[in-house]
Design an enzyme around this catalytic site. Sequence first.
Site, PDB file in Angstrom:
ATOM      1  CB  CYS A  65     -64.658 -16.343  -1.695  1.00  0.00           C
ATOM      2  SG  CYS A  65     -65.986 -17.145  -0.792  1.00  0.00           S
ATOM      3  CB  CYS A 100     -66.633 -20.008  -1.753  1.00  0.00           C
ATOM      4  SG  CYS A 100     -65.603 -19.172  -0.551  1.00  0.00           S
TER       5      CYS A 100
END
Length: 273
Positions: A88, A169
């Site tokens: 992420c 993400c």
Amino acid sequence: MSRVLDCFIMLLFFFCPLGEQLGTTPNIRDIVVGRCYNYMTLVNPGVRYDCEDIWMHFETAIFRQPSCNVTAEDYHQMFHYMTQDWPCHRSLFWSKTRPLMHSYAAVMPHLWTLEDTLVGFMFNDLIWCRQQDDTDFDFGACPDWSACENHPVYSLWRQASQNFAETACGNITVLLNGSISNAFSKRSMFGSVELDSLDPQRVHYVNIHVVASLMGPQIESCSQGSVVDLIRILQMRGFRWTCTDNDQMLMTLQCIQSQASCSLTNLKSMLLH
Ligand SMILES: *[C@@H]1O[C@H](CO)[C@@H](O)[C@H](O)[C@H]1NC(C)=O
Ligand SMILES: *[C@@H]1O[C@H](CO)[C@@H](O)[C@H](O)[C@H]1NC(C)=O
Ligand SMILES: *[C@@H]1O[C@H](CO)[C@@H](O)[C@H](O)[C@H]1NC(C)=O
């Protein structure tokens, strides 16, 4: 993303700097398979892919259909063999800021663009299409971008961009060009594919940077033009976001990058806007 794709997008609005009749990139098989081995051996050691298998599924996707009829779905099998996870807080999206994106990614090595993924790395800047009536590549000429409903090159990048956005993400960064109108264009890959594929449950913040060219003009900003539409869409879909105009580091990078003399006064006046 690829220069070829830039060209496709530019064609929708302006002009295409490449010749329209370029055929499949010569030695495409060696380039694609070689880049695949390069990627898993040197660029991103530790990942394992079957490069020959990927190539086989690529060919199958291209050769099954006439050139203008290759859809994103036709590449699904190939993408199945190229699945890739990344951590992420790393995804960098951009639209009409390619040179700046490259220098930004160079000084922020933790940021990943589509070009840093296996598929982006393998197919960057290549062109391909099938011969009209034969299952072989056409090295002489490929159809015009605009003449094709489902262009084989566009369809691959469309699917790659969708996958890239779906996997994003944490915090993501979006680099937009403040020196043009429609900095956020619904016809760009970001506006037409990637934005719709972002998941507000996975993405913590969409951090937008609107960056004008060093010598201007400043046409759009976080509070002006199409960027406002983007922010409205993000809000509607439940994303958290930030937006920065002419981020100091991005302006300094342009300064370093520009061949022309770049006076401190220029930079200061830009930053004060
Ligand atoms: C194009 O693809 C669609 C869906 O795969 C298929 O139904 C159609 O027959 C194809 N058209 C041509 C000209 O091959
Ligand atoms: C913005 O777009 C213009 C026109 O395509 C280009 O010349 C300029 O380099 C871009 N600016 C940035 C910051 O990417
Ligand atoms: C994510 O972005 C927000 C807003 O810019 C910032 O406050 C936060 O520190 C960022 N988190 C990470 C892990 O970068």
